[in-house]
Each structure stands twice: as structure tokens, then as C-alpha cells.
Design an enzyme around this catalytic site. Structure first.
Site, PDB file in Angstrom:
ATOM      1  N   ASP A  92       0.855  -1.191   0.000  1.00 53.64           N
ATOM      2  CA  ASP A  92       0.000   0.000   0.000  1.00 53.64           C
ATOM      3  C   ASP A  92       0.892   1.242   0.000  1.00 53.64           C
ATOM      4  OD1 ASP A  92      -1.906   1.934   0.317  1.00 53.64           O
ATOM      5  OD2 ASP A  92      -2.702   1.180   2.210  1.00 53.64           O
ATOM      6  N   ASP A 182      -2.983   2.438  -5.894  1.00 55.99           N
ATOM      7  CA  ASP A 182      -1.923   2.450  -4.876  1.00 55.99           C
ATOM      8  C   ASP A 182      -1.893   1.221  -3.991  1.00 55.99           C
ATOM      9  OD1 ASP A 182      -4.359   3.117  -3.768  1.00 55.99           O
ATOM     10  OD2 ASP A 182      -3.494   4.450  -2.276  1.00 55.99           O
ATOM     11  N   GLU A 183      -2.698   0.190  -4.278  1.00 51.34           N
ATOM     12  CA  GLU A 183      -2.722  -1.008  -3.440  1.00 51.34           C
ATOM     13  C   GLU A 183      -2.776  -2.258  -4.294  1.00 51.34           C
ATOM     14  OE1 GLU A 183      -5.196  -1.023   0.286  1.00 51.34           O
ATOM     15  OE2 GLU A 183      -6.161   0.659  -0.740  1.00 51.34           O
TER      16      GLU A 183
END
Length: 590
Positions: A92, A182-183
Site C-alpha cells: 500500500d 496504490d494497493e
């Protein structure tokens, strides 16, 4: 009710002093539409909690039922096991949007910064200490942190950095499951089995690679399934890592004191209900699972129950095709028709980009808006063709907007396209269908004989009075991907309240009659060059051309049978016949 109306989730990484923040938000928003909406939600939750409490009181008085339910729970616990044979990692990126912006504005790194306009998309850890967090209205964020600096969203920048991030991760699991820009979840089992690397050392090296490539930090969690890895990634944020060992005991110990809101899928309302009934941690759920069984639906119960025991998916699944793609934006309140339409143009463009990047087309459009009073409204429209073009999406979106008849300001607008299909497959079908229809039109909807064969082309005698149903089907069978003109035409029909199919049918019949009246009374045969008096009747001309082709074929066949030495001459004659037949097809295509 003494506690603040606004239910604030204070377990977000970097947030401090949740109770004090609740009160500040409550005071800052009192009297606003936002406050009124939160008040309504809170009242609904309290009513639901009160009803559930009554159910539990009746349940606790019934010893026989308690015994039966507890036996059911015990059997459920015996049925499952916490699988620990696989290794998952969750990466993350820390405060991703803000971090990307700070690369260009390093002078702001020690100041409270957020990305967003009317709603906070992401806040840095300096701002989070004041209680600022994602999905919070910016006017609330300014009350919590008067010095906060807002930066507009630059999505293309974030997407570019995300591509680098995902490329690094795919070296270790090509089937990674993305959770957004973003993950991502990775199943590292196979890679680790092949390399014999220690999972913690491997993930630490991956984090270093991410930093070297992007100059941004990423947090990581490691565990036996994707849920545990996700939860572990939040323990040492930002720029940290946490490992949950591959044993059932380690998993249960990790979850014991974890707030129920941390479980993925448990949102604001569910958390309020659970905490209102004193289910605060995963251990509370495990200890009083029989009560949970009484008050929730079976599906909700099982999800919460198994999650609190650490039971979750630990393998990749084959994802089905997306059912929809959507794009929406929140903004400062707007109230004019021109502003609404400008937003639709912008969002239609973004939705089209997303659909085209996914190579998808769709034929069911939904317009979603949120009013300044935080009320959600939507309108949907079933298209009769597929599209992923911005102009067409915008045309339909604006018609839905007019149907909705907005008479108050809005603060969110979104478009969702569903009933998706693969663009290339639809295009392939569309091209094939198009040429098939052109071919059928060129021969008056009848079968054409092979120009090299000896069989005659069969012509129907009733072509002059074409069946109306067949005509309607022919005209309605348009190419599967819609054109801009068709989009405008169809959307205008919808706006006027006319059923699009019946309207089209009537218009097409009228169009057909006009075409028939405009037909010339005579044609020149493209094969024998004779003028044919057909009185506007295509059947007469078709029969004449058929006879010309058949006679030429008979001549060729007889010539071939009489003397095989004339084969070259036959080929030339056949070539001429083919050429003339092609002329006849071209004649109809014009």
C-alpha cells in the site's frame, strides 16, 4: 442523544484524538445540510440498534433457543480451519496522491496538505494529526486544520506512478489483485517456494525497489491470506512492514484486539450498529457469536463471523468480466444547466477513456447525482447499441439530466456504463453483420446463385409487397456500435417520451414508402444494357438480371461440353459473366 451526530472513524493510520475531533466536526457542521443528513443517518442507526436490542433481550430469556444457537455456532467453528499454507503480501503506497504531489512541491512536506477540491481525496500525515482524512468535506477539514493546503487532483500523474509500482510487483506475482492505483495483493507462495527466500526479506527488498523507482514509500503486510495481509499492512504505516506468522494461533492473536471496523467490508453504518451493541473487537464477535447470529442476516453474519476468526480467501480466482465502469466527481455546489452539462462533458470524456483502456463497450447508462442536501438520485437508460465514445455518452447523459429535471444545486455527478461487452468482439460482429446486410440488400433480401454454378438464382414473386415485419427487422438491425447521429436521434426520442422502438418502426415505414415513391420507373440492365420498364418494381428487374446470368451460364456449360479445347475461351466468358454480375451487385449498392 449526547454524543456528536457525526460518527467519526478514528482508527485511520495517523489520526489522533478521535473523540475531540468528533466534537470539533459536530460544532463546525451544526445547522448545515451535511449535519442534517448525518443526523438523519444517525437516527436511522439508533432505531435499528434499539430494535436489535429488543431481539437480544427476548433471545436471552429463551434458554432453549440459546442452547440451540450456541450449538450451531460450535458446529460452525468445527467446520472451518484457518489455512496457513500460502503466503500473501499486501503493498500500500503511503498517502499516494499527496506523496505524488510533494515530489513536485518538496517545500510542503512538513505542512498539512490534502488533495481534493470539495472532498478530501488524500491527506498527508501532518494533516491527519488534526483529524483530516479521505472522503471528508473540505470545509470540515478547514475547521479541523485552518492552515491546511489543498492541491487539485492530477490523475494522469498518479496513474503514471502507479504503472511503475504495479510493474515492480508483477515480477513476483503476475496475477496480482489490484485494489486501485496504490494497493495490490500478491500471492508470493510460488515465488518463495522457487527462490527459498525469507518472505520478510523479500518484501523489504520490494519496498526498496519501489522507493528507488518512484521516490515514494510503501507499507507492507504479510500473512496467510489476503485479508490478514491487508490488515497487517496498516500496523506500521507509514513506510513500515508487519508480518503475521503462518500459524492459526498467530492469526487469532493478531485479530484479538483489532477493532471490528478494520475488517474490510465493514463500513460506517455496520460499525455503528456493532458498537451500539458492544461488539467492539474481533474477540467480542467470537465470544458472542450466537447474538450476532440472531440479529444479522445469514450472509452478513457469516462474513463478519468468519472474518473475525481469520478465515478468508487465500488463492487467486478467475475474475468475471466487469459488470460496469463508472466515473464520478465531487465538486463545490453548482446550480445552472450550463454547469451541469459541462460536468457531464468532462465525466463522459473520463468514462470513455476508462472504457477504451479496458477495451469495453456498454449499452446501459446511469446518471448519478448528489444534491447539496446530500441526497442521492439516479436515472438509467437502456441503449439499443453499444458505445464507448465520449460524445455519445455525453449526449445520452444530457438527456438523462433533462429527464431528471434538477431544480436544486448538486455537489456530485457521475456516469456509469453497464451491460459491458468486449469492444473487439462487438466490432468483429458488427463488421460481419454489416457486410451480410449489405449483401442481402444488394439482392433484394433473396439468395443469389453462384455465377460459376449452373443452378438458377431463386427469386420470390412477392418482392413488390415486402412483409412489413421483415422490413422493420431489417431497418432496426443497425450496426452494433452506435454512431454519433444515431445517438442524438435516439436520445431526442427518449426525451420526448416516445418509445424508441415503436417510434423508429413508424419512422422507418414512412421512410420506406417515401423511397418506394421516389423509385424511377425504369432501369437499365447492367448485363445486357437493355432498358427495362419495371414501373418502380425491383422484382421485375431482378428476374430480368437473373435470366441474363442464367443464359450466360448455360452458354458456358454447353460450350464446355461440346469441345474441351475451348477451355480458355470458357474462362474468358466466365470472367466476363462474373464482371457483369459484380456490376449488378454494385448497381444495387449505389
Amino acid at each position: 442523544m449526547n454524543e456528536p451526530i457525526f460518527h467519526y472513524y478514528g482508527n485511520k493510520a495517523g489520526v489522533e484524538g478521535a473523540d475531540q475531533i468528533k466534537q470539533v466536526i459536530d460544532d463546525a457542521t451544526r445547522g448545515s445540510e451535511y449535519y442534517k443528513r448525518q443526523q438523519e443517518k444517525r437516527q436511522q442507526v439508533l432505531q435499528k440498534v434499539n430494535k436489535m436490542q429488543m431481539e437480544l433481550e427476548n433471545y436471552n430469556k429463551n434458554e432453549q433457543k440459546k442452547k440451540e444457537i450456541k450449538e450451531i455456532i460450535q458446529n460452525k467453528v468445527k467446520e472451518f480451519q484457518i489455512n496457513t499454507d500460502r503466503i500473501w503480501a499486501h503493498f500500500d503506497m503511503d498517502m499516494f496522491y499527496v506523496a505524488c504531489e510533494l515530489l513536485d512541491k518538496p517545500e510542503l512536506k512538513d505542512k498539512p496538505v490534502a488533495v481534493g477540491q470539495s472532498i478530501v481525496s488524500t491527506a498527508n500525515y501532518v494533516a491527519r494529526k488534526y483529524g483530516v482524512r479521505s472522503a471528508m468535506p473540505t470545509f470540515v477539514a478547514k475547521k479541523l486544520c485552518p492552515d491546511i493546503i489543498f492541491i487539485p487532483c492530477h490523475f494522469e500523474k498518479y496513474k503514471s506512478v502507479s504503472n511503475i509500482f504495479m510493474t515492480i510487483l508483477k515480477k513476483y506475482d503476475d496475477n496480482l489483485e489490484s485494489m486501485g492505483l496504490d494497493e495490490a495483493n500478491l500471492d508470493l507462495t510460488q515465488y518463495i517456494n522457487n527462490s527459498q527466500e525469507d518472505p520478510a526479506i523479500l518484501c523489504e527488498n520490494i519496498r526498496k525497489d519501489i522507493f528507488l523507482a518512484t521516490q515514494l514509500t510503501a507499507s507492507c503486510g504479510i500473512g496467510p491470506n489476503k485479508m490478514i495481509a491487508k490488515l497487517a499492512s496498516e500496523i506500521n504505516k507509514p513506510n513500515g512492514m508487519h508480518v503475521v506468522q503462518q500459524t492459526p494461533t498467530a492469526v487469532l492473536n493478531f485479530l484479538e484486539k483489532l477493532p471490528v471496523r478494520k475488517i474490510p467490508g465493514i463500513g460506517n453504518i455496520t460499525e455503528q450498529i456493532l458498537t451500539g451493541l458492544n461488539f467492539n473487537t474481533c474477540k467480542d464477535v467470537r465470544d458472542r457469536a450466537d447474538q450476532l447470529y440472531i440479529i444479522f442476516t445469514p450472509k452478513t453474519f457469516e462474513y463478519i463471523f468468519y472474518s473475525c476468526w481469520g478465515v478468508a480467501r487465500n488463492y487467486h480466482v478467475e475474475f468475471e468480466d466487469q459488470h460496469s465502469i463508472s466515473c464520478q466527481r465531487t465538486f463545490s455546489s453548482i446550480s445552472t444547466q450550463r454547469e451541469f452539462e459541462d460536468k457531464i462533458d468532462y465525466i463522459a470524456d473520463k468514462l470513455a477513456e476508462e472504457m477504451q483502456s479496458e477495451e469495453k463497450v456498454g449499452n446501459h447508462l446511469t446518471l448519478i447525482i448528489k444534491t447539496a442536501k446530500f441526497e442521492i438520485r439516479n436515472k438509467s437508460l437502456q441503449l439499443n447499441q453499444y458505445t464507448n465514445q465520449a460524445k455519445q455518452i455525453s449526449i445520452y447523459g444530457k438527456q438523462l439530466l433533462k429527464i431528471m429535471q434538477l431544480d436544486e444545486p448538486i455537489r456530485l455527478l457521475g456516469l456509469k456504463m453497464s451491460s459491458l461487452a468486449n469492444e473487439k468482439q462487438i466490432q468483429k460482429q458488427s463488421i460481419s453483420t454489416y457486410f451480410k446486410r449489405q449483401y442481402e440488400k444488394s439482392v433484394g433480401q433473396e439468395n443469389i446463385a453462384s455465377v460459376k454454378g449452373s443452378k438458377s438464382h431463386q427469386i420470390s414473386e412477392d418482392n413488390d409487397s415486402i412483409n412489413k415485419e421483415r422490413l422493420q427487422q431489417q431497418e432496426l438491425s443497425k450496426p452494433d456500435i452506435i454512431s454519433d447521429d444515431e445517438a442524438s436521434s435516439i436520445s431526442n426520442q427518449i426525451l420526448s417520451g416516445v418509445n424508441s422502438k415503436s417510434h423508429q418502426s413508424q419512422a422507418q415505414q414512412q421512410q420506406y414508402l417515401q423511397k418506394q415513391q421516389a423509385q424511377p420507373k425504369s432501369f437499365r440492365c447492367p448485363i445486357c444494357n437493355k432498358e427495362i420498364d419495371c414501373k418502380g418494381n425491383n422484382t421485375v428487374l431482378n428476374k430480368h438480371i437473373d435470366r441474363c446470368i442464367t443464359q450466360q451460364n448455360v452458354i458456358v456449360e454447353q460450350s464446355d461440353e461440346s469441345n474441351r479445347n475451348f477451355s480458355e475461351q470458357k474462362k474468358k466468358v466466365s470472367s466476363k459473366i462474373e464482371s457483369k454480375a459484380q456490376k449488378s451487385l454494385n448497381f444495387f449498392k449505389k
